[in-house]
Design an enzyme around this catalytic site. Structure first.
Site, PDB file in Angstrom:
ATOM      1  N   ASP A  36      48.468  54.925  30.353  1.00 11.56           N
ATOM      2  CA  ASP A  36      47.076  55.543  30.072  1.00 11.56           C
ATOM      3  C   ASP A  36      46.624  54.932  28.597  1.00 11.56           C
ATOM      4  O   ASP A  36      45.951  55.634  28.003  1.00 11.56           O
ATOM      5  CB  ASP A  36      46.591  56.836  30.180  1.00 11.56           C
TER       6      ASP A  36
ATOM      7  N   LYS B 241      45.468  49.873  28.586  1.00 13.41           N
ATOM      8  CA  LYS B 241      45.857  48.564  28.753  1.00 13.41           C
ATOM      9  C   LYS B 241      44.540  47.652  29.506  1.00 13.41           C
ATOM     10  O   LYS B 241      44.603  46.489  29.286  1.00 13.41           O
ATOM     11  CB  LYS B 241      46.976  48.574  29.703  1.00 13.41           C
TER      12      LYS B 241
ATOM     13  N   GLY C 118      45.797  53.283  37.778  1.00 14.89           N
ATOM     14  CA  GLY C 118      44.451  53.553  37.879  1.00 14.89           C
ATOM     15  C   GLY C 118      43.749  53.090  36.620  1.00 14.89           C
ATOM     16  O   GLY C 118      43.941  53.608  35.598  1.00 14.89           O
ATOM     17  N   HIS C 119      42.787  52.265  36.743  1.00 16.76           N
ATOM     18  CA  HIS C 119      41.805  51.954  35.631  1.00 16.76           C
ATOM     19  C   HIS C 119      40.459  51.645  35.933  1.00 16.76           C
ATOM     20  O   HIS C 119      40.080  51.249  37.205  1.00 16.76           O
ATOM     21  CB  HIS C 119      42.244  50.808  34.831  1.00 16.76           C
TER      22      HIS C 119
ATOM     23  N   THR D 140      52.091  61.774  41.180  1.00 21.70           N
ATOM     24  CA  THR D 140      50.633  61.576  41.368  1.00 21.70           C
ATOM     25  C   THR D 140      50.488  61.605  42.902  1.00 21.70           C
ATOM     26  O   THR D 140      49.386  61.586  43.757  1.00 21.70           O
ATOM     27  CB  THR D 140      50.297  59.949  41.256  1.00 21.70           C
TER      28      THR D 140
ATOM     29  N   GLN E 238      51.811  51.912  34.205  1.00 20.81           N
ATOM     30  CA  GLN E 238      52.150  52.920  33.471  1.00 20.81           C
ATOM     31  C   GLN E 238      52.725  52.852  31.973  1.00 20.81           C
ATOM     32  O   GLN E 238      52.166  51.834  31.485  1.00 20.81           O
ATOM     33  CB  GLN E 238      53.553  53.665  34.260  1.00 20.81           C
TER      34      GLN E 238
ATOM     35  N   THR F 128      44.211  61.124  39.473  1.00 21.65           N
ATOM     36  CA  THR F 128      44.393  62.376  40.094  1.00 21.65           C
ATOM     37  C   THR F 128      43.279  63.146  39.324  1.00 21.65           C
ATOM     38  O   THR F 128      43.009  64.204  40.021  1.00 21.65           O
ATOM     39  CB  THR F 128      45.651  62.946  39.559  1.00 21.65           C
TER      40      THR F 128
ATOM     41  N   LYS G  53      41.870  53.133  21.131  1.00 24.21           N
ATOM     42  CA  LYS G  53      41.181  54.506  20.922  1.00 24.21           C
ATOM     43  C   LYS G  53      41.201  54.987  19.618  1.00 24.21           C
ATOM     44  O   LYS G  53      41.246  56.284  19.523  1.00 24.21           O
ATOM     45  CB  LYS G  53      41.617  55.516  22.173  1.00 24.21           C
TER      46      LYS G  53
HETATM   47  P1  IMP Z   1      54.916  58.936  40.264  1.00 23.57           P
HETATM   48  O1  IMP Z   1      54.550  57.684  39.590  1.00 23.57           O
HETATM   49  O2  IMP Z   1      53.429  59.147  41.075  1.00 23.57           O
HETATM   50  O3  IMP Z   1      56.004  59.266  40.922  1.00 23.57           O
HETATM   51  O4  IMP Z   1      54.537  60.188  39.039  1.00 23.57           O
HETATM   52  C1  IMP Z   1      55.718  60.294  38.088  1.00 23.57           C
HETATM   53  C2  IMP Z   1      55.134  60.825  36.533  1.00 23.57           C
HETATM   54  O5  IMP Z   1      54.510  59.392  36.073  1.00 23.57           O
HETATM   55  C3  IMP Z   1      53.973  61.699  36.761  1.00 23.57           C
HETATM   56  O6  IMP Z   1      54.284  62.497  35.599  1.00 23.57           O
HETATM   57  C4  IMP Z   1      52.818  61.091  36.728  1.00 23.57           C
HETATM   58  O7  IMP Z   1      51.776  61.643  36.297  1.00 23.57           O
HETATM   59  C5  IMP Z   1      53.099  59.890  35.846  1.00 23.57           C
HETATM   60  N1  IMP Z   1      52.348  58.581  36.179  1.00 23.57           N
HETATM   61  C6  IMP Z   1      52.411  57.514  37.149  1.00 23.57           C
HETATM   62  N2  IMP Z   1      51.543  56.663  37.267  1.00 23.57           N
HETATM   63  C7  IMP Z   1      51.053  56.907  35.922  1.00 23.57           C
HETATM   64  C8  IMP Z   1      49.724  56.377  35.266  1.00 23.57           C
HETATM   65  O8  IMP Z   1      49.383  55.106  35.616  1.00 23.57           O
HETATM   66  N3  IMP Z   1      49.401  56.802  34.040  1.00 23.57           N
HETATM   67  C9  IMP Z   1      49.931  57.905  33.467  1.00 23.57           C
HETATM   68  N4  IMP Z   1      51.032  58.617  34.033  1.00 23.57           N
HETATM   69  C10 IMP Z   1      51.526  58.130  35.116  1.00 23.57           C
END
Ligand code: IMP
Length: 429
Positions: A13, A16, A40-41, A129, A225, A302, A332
């Protein structure tokens, strides 16, 4: 030839999407190499806002070819939804989007496993997520995954889904979790029509990208990420299940290291994190809340409020060094206006000792950040266009980031719009 990689230097976040958008005008091919619909963007299509999870955001430019490469955890149903929604808004994609035959499919039982594993972890839950990312990569590593090539072989796909759905039911029963009501028949009823429509996009993207490199095309690898969520070098176990480092982006796309001409790192002027895990500069006071409000810090996948805190230079230097970052884009920075004194962490204290390096595992527990402070600024900087017109304390902060990390800050973003960016090139240093 330019093959640039764009990487998040914090916990995701970092903004990017805006940077991709800013440089996509000159890019011919965008490659997504890891992660899945956990990213997600938000993009603007005409007057409408849309959240993209799998389609590279630069594809809103009609000349850009998009590649969803081999390292991606591919939720085929989600991808088709995104394609259909964008095409309904007038953005034609099908003839310029390709999907790797090696990308692994995220299936409904992966999402159910993601939720079940989180429940089983109880108080140690990661806060995923719940998009099935971890279990999809678990299957890939266990060599029981289903690659996207099978979208072109419906009979084989049906056979493998039946085998895996059965195996997962046994797994759920063995760990004493209520079996989700997900049958192979139900999965296939939804998946087979999707497979038929996506099959023409599925191809050998490794060769496609290699040909583009040979043809000297402008390529951008768009990381998802951020480095601190990397499976190997992040704050394990509170990480995602893919490698968000430059190495993961290369393996996830089949691009050789020597083809990379530069690595652009993106960092926010403060820090946020979604989900659980260490965050030494977290600020749970009113100031942290104010940063969150000013920065509209809610997860785009989310909707969860993001935890907010201060820029952590020790963590940033770690991300810069391990990725070989050539330049930093600071995003930002406008959010810092009106919040009072600005803090940045330059070390930590733990048990009476000073910690100067970014630690791993339990080394991250109980760290007290040691801060340097910069004078706050009240001016709204969202219309500032030149380095000289930025508040002095922000310029001093940028100089500190450069001195600490050893990397140049080349651009400062001052707002969500494309034009709200200040180039730092050409300034007297
Ligand atoms: P997962 O990728 O859904 O397994 O989540 C693992 C961790 O990565 C959690 O803390 C999520 O909130 C974080 N996470 C996964 N994708 C993103 C993203 O695109 N932005 C920020 N945090 C992320």
């Amino acid at each position: 030839m330019a093959v640039r990689a764009l990487i998040g230097l914090q916990w995701g976040d970092e903004g990017k999407g805006k940077v991709v958008d800013a440089i996509s005008e000159k890019v011919e091919m965008i490659v997504r190499a890891q992660g899945g619909a956990n990213a997600g963007h938000t993009v603007k299509v005409g007057d409408e806002s849309r959240v993209l999870h799998l389609i590279p955001s630069g594809m809103l430019y009609p000349h850009v070819q998009g590649v969803i490469a081999n390292g991606v955890a591919l939720d085929a149903i989600q991808l088709l939804k995104e394609i259909d929604a964008l095409e309904a808004s007038g953005v034609a994609l099908r003839d310029r989007l390709t999907v790797s035959e090696r990308a692994h499919l995220v299936l409904p039982y992966h999402k159910a496993m993601d939720a079940a594993l989180e429940e089983l972890r109880g108080g140690s839950a990661i806060g995923t997520t719940r998009r099935g990312i971890g279990p999809t990569y678990m299957d890939k590593a266990a060599r029981t995954g289903i690659p996207a090539s099978m979208l072109k072989q419906p009979d084989r796909l049906a056979e493998r889904v039946k085998e895996e759905a059965l195996a997962k039911r046994k797994l759920f029963a063995a760990v004493g979790v209520d079996e989700p009501d997900i049958t192979a028949d139900a999965i296939l009823a939804e998946l087979l029509p999707v497979a038929e429509r996506l099959a023409p996009l599925v191809t050998n993207t490794v060769e496609l990208v290699a040909d583009a490199i040979d043809a000297d095309r402008e390529i951008l690898i768009e990381g998802a990420q951020g480095s601190l969520l990397d499976l190997d070098l992040g704050t394990y176990p509170y990480v995602t299940s893919s490698s968000c480092h430059i190495g993961g982006l290369l393996a996830g796309s089949g691009i050789p290291p020597r083809a990379i001409s530069s690595v652009i790192g993106v960092a926010k002027a403060y820090c946020t994190r979604v989900g659980r895990g260490p965050f030494p500069t977290e600020d749970e006071s009113e100031t942290g809340k104010r940063i969150g409000e000013r920065g509209v810090e809610f997860g785009s996948t989310t909707g969860r409020p993001r935890r907010c805190g201060w820029l952590d230079l020790v963590a940033l230097r770690f991300a810069v060094r391990t990725n070989g970052v050539d330049e930093i884009v600071l995003t930002k920075s406008d959010v810092l206006a009106t919040i009072g004194e600005i803090k940045v962490a330059v070390a930590y204290e733990k048990g009476g000792e000073r910690v100067e390096r970014w630690p791993a595992g339990s080394g991250l527990d109980g760290l007290e950040a040691v801060y340097e402070t910069f004078e706050g600024f009240e001016d709204d900087i969202s219309d500032v266009q030149s380095w000289q017109d930025l508040p002095e304390s922000l310029r001093a902060l940028v100089a500190r980031i450069e001195g600490f990390t050893g990397s140049r800050v080349t651009m400062i973003s001052t707002g969500p719009e494309r034009a709200q960016s200040v180039s730092c090139e050409g300034r007297a240093s």
